[in-house]
Design a protein around this motif. Structure first.
Motif, mmCIF file in Angstrom:
data_model
loop_
_atom_site.group_PDB
_atom_site.id
_atom_site.type_symbol
_atom_site.label_atom_id
_atom_site.label_comp_id
_atom_site.label_asym_id
_atom_site.label_seq_id
_atom_site.Cartn_x
_atom_site.Cartn_y
_atom_site.Cartn_z
ATOM 1 N N ALA A 1 53.026 -34.376 -5.094
ATOM 2 C CA ALA A 1 53.445 -33.009 -5.547
ATOM 3 C C ALA A 1 52.036 -32.103 -5.485
ATOM 4 N N ALA A 2 51.017 -32.790 -5.791
ATOM 5 C CA ALA A 2 49.753 -32.230 -6.050
ATOM 6 C C ALA A 2 49.230 -31.662 -4.602
ATOM 7 N N GLN A 3 49.328 -32.699 -3.580
ATOM 8 C CA GLN A 3 48.852 -32.270 -2.347
ATOM 9 C C GLN A 3 49.928 -31.328 -1.335
ATOM 10 N N LEU A 4 51.217 -31.344 -1.770
ATOM 11 C CA LEU A 4 52.255 -30.352 -1.424
ATOM 12 C C LEU A 4 51.627 -28.860 -1.742
ATOM 13 N N LEU A 5 51.064 -28.564 -3.104
ATOM 14 C CA LEU A 5 50.625 -27.284 -3.336
ATOM 15 C C LEU A 5 49.481 -27.212 -2.837
ATOM 16 N N GLY A 6 48.573 -28.211 -2.446
ATOM 17 C CA GLY A 6 47.484 -27.962 -1.644
ATOM 18 C C GLY A 6 47.662 -27.431 -0.201
ATOM 19 N N LEU A 7 48.753 -27.798 0.512
ATOM 20 C CA LEU A 7 49.123 -27.473 1.557
ATOM 21 C C LEU A 7 49.552 -26.048 1.564
ATOM 22 N N VAL A 8 50.211 -25.338 0.479
ATOM 23 C CA VAL A 8 50.356 -24.051 0.357
ATOM 24 C C VAL A 8 48.969 -23.411 0.304
ATOM 25 N N GLY A 9 48.016 -23.907 -0.307
ATOM 26 C CA GLY A 9 46.805 -23.171 -0.680
ATOM 27 C C GLY A 9 46.100 -23.125 0.759
ATOM 28 N N VAL A 10 46.207 -24.181 1.552
ATOM 29 C CA VAL A 10 45.484 -24.013 2.744
ATOM 30 C C VAL A 10 46.086 -22.816 3.602
ATOM 31 N N VAL A 11 47.328 -22.638 3.690
ATOM 32 C CA VAL A 11 47.959 -21.706 4.299
ATOM 33 C C VAL A 11 47.559 -20.446 3.891
ATOM 34 N N PHE A 12 47.622 -20.270 2.372
ATOM 35 C CA PHE A 12 47.250 -19.243 1.709
ATOM 36 C C PHE A 12 45.685 -18.662 1.927
ATOM 37 N N VAL A 13 45.047 -19.520 2.065
ATOM 38 C CA VAL A 13 43.557 -19.326 2.409
ATOM 39 C C VAL A 13 43.159 -18.820 3.727
ATOM 40 N N ALA A 14 43.958 -19.716 4.860
ATOM 41 C CA ALA A 14 44.037 -19.012 6.160
ATOM 42 C C ALA A 14 44.401 -17.975 6.455
ATOM 43 N N LEU A 15 45.323 -17.204 5.626
ATOM 44 C CA LEU A 15 45.987 -15.828 5.856
ATOM 45 C C LEU A 15 45.031 -14.873 5.258
ATOM 46 N N LEU A 16 44.477 -14.978 4.127
ATOM 47 C CA LEU A 16 43.644 -14.073 3.464
ATOM 48 C C LEU A 16 42.224 -14.171 3.660
ATOM 49 N N SER A 17 41.582 -15.263 4.392
ATOM 50 C CA SER A 17 40.149 -15.245 4.136
ATOM 51 C C SER A 17 39.661 -14.843 5.587
ATOM 52 N N ASP A 18 38.315 -14.678 5.414
ATOM 53 C CA ASP A 18 37.641 -14.118 6.811
ATOM 54 C C ASP A 18 37.098 -15.292 7.419
ATOM 55 N N PRO A 19 37.353 -15.717 8.599
ATOM 56 C CA PRO A 19 36.765 -16.985 9.340
ATOM 57 C C PRO A 19 35.356 -16.567 9.731
ATOM 58 N N HIS A 20 34.337 -16.513 8.832
ATOM 59 C CA HIS A 20 32.926 -16.309 9.122
ATOM 60 C C HIS A 20 32.137 -16.680 8.077
ATOM 61 N N SER A 21 30.877 -16.829 8.185
ATOM 62 C CA SER A 21 30.123 -17.388 7.216
ATOM 63 C C SER A 21 29.922 -16.476 5.941
ATOM 64 N N ALA A 22 29.290 -16.831 4.940
ATOM 65 C CA ALA A 22 29.232 -16.038 3.699
ATOM 66 C C ALA A 22 28.461 -14.565 4.096
ATOM 67 N N ASP A 23 27.588 -14.533 5.159
ATOM 68 C CA ASP A 23 27.164 -13.160 5.398
ATOM 69 C C ASP A 23 28.026 -12.594 6.415
#
Length: 222
Positions: free
Chosen positions: A93-115
């Protein structure tokens, strides 16, 4: 074991006790994952949030069944196997929620370094984030297995022990979970992906040992 896993999953879903940890995880993601933020930092944050979540879900699963029903299930399938099914259901169950988190991060975050200067490959970053999440889930499951029945019977000791264990394993540098999360955050500075193979291997061993201890004790204390 498949039938036991289906039974425990049905108990968890039907009890709706998974809702509070799921809502809390969603709140963590909503607050901590910013649109356009560095993807590796976001994956580190999402992974860290899963450790206490796994502790909570393990507590829910090992105590979800009424005592009379637990005794019947243990008599039919063996107390150790029943307890193992509870722990595996919590981890799943925890890892299933983690999979949702992976998709959420991929959709919202910028695929670049911190700078925002160095491009970070999306799929390898997602893979590293998923492995870091799995390491945190396994370590949280281990803490949950050791800080609840049958190892600790009283909620007065089990709940504080679980919370303290989750906190220490997130902040101590010797912790595999800390190493997995820190690797993502550190790599975000220059856009380097550190896949947490070694921390994951360590958490597999720790989770297996902790679950084995809890299952062995359940056979004696049922």
């Amino acid at each position: 074991m498949t039938a036991l896993l289906r039974y425990q999953a049905a108990l968890l879903l039907g009890s709706h006790r998974w809702l509070p940890p799921a809502i809390l995880y969603a709140a963590f993601l909503a607050v901590g994952v910013q649109t356009g933020g560095p993807v590796l930092d976001a994956y580190g944050y999402a992974a860290a949030a899963l450790l206490p979540l796994a502790v909570w879900l393990t507590r829910i699963c090992v105590g979800n069944e009424p005592p009379a029903a637990r005794n019947c299930t243990a008599a039919a399938a063996g107390p150790g196997r029943v307890h193992l099914a509870c722990v595996l259901t919590a981890a799943g169950a925890a890892q299933l929620l983690g999979l949702v988190g992976v998709v959420f991060v991929a959709l919202l975050s910028d695929p670049h370094s911190a700078d925002h200067r160095v491009a970070v490959p999306v799929l390898p970053a997602a893979g590293a984030g998923l492995l870091a999440q799995l390491a945190c889930v396994l370590l949280g499951t281990a803490i949950g297995a050791l800080c609840n029945w049958p190892v600790l019977r009283s909620p007065a000791s089990a709940v504080p022990a679980g919370l303290l264990g989750a906190l220490l394993l997130l902040v101590l540098s010797a912790s595999p979970a800390n190493a997995a999360v820190s690797g993502l955050v550190t790599g975000s500075a220059d856009g380097t992906i550190h896949t947490p193979w070694l921390p994951l291997a360590a958490t597999v061993l720790i989770a297996a040992a902790a679950t084995a201890v809890a299952c062995a004790l359940s056979s004696r204390r049922t």
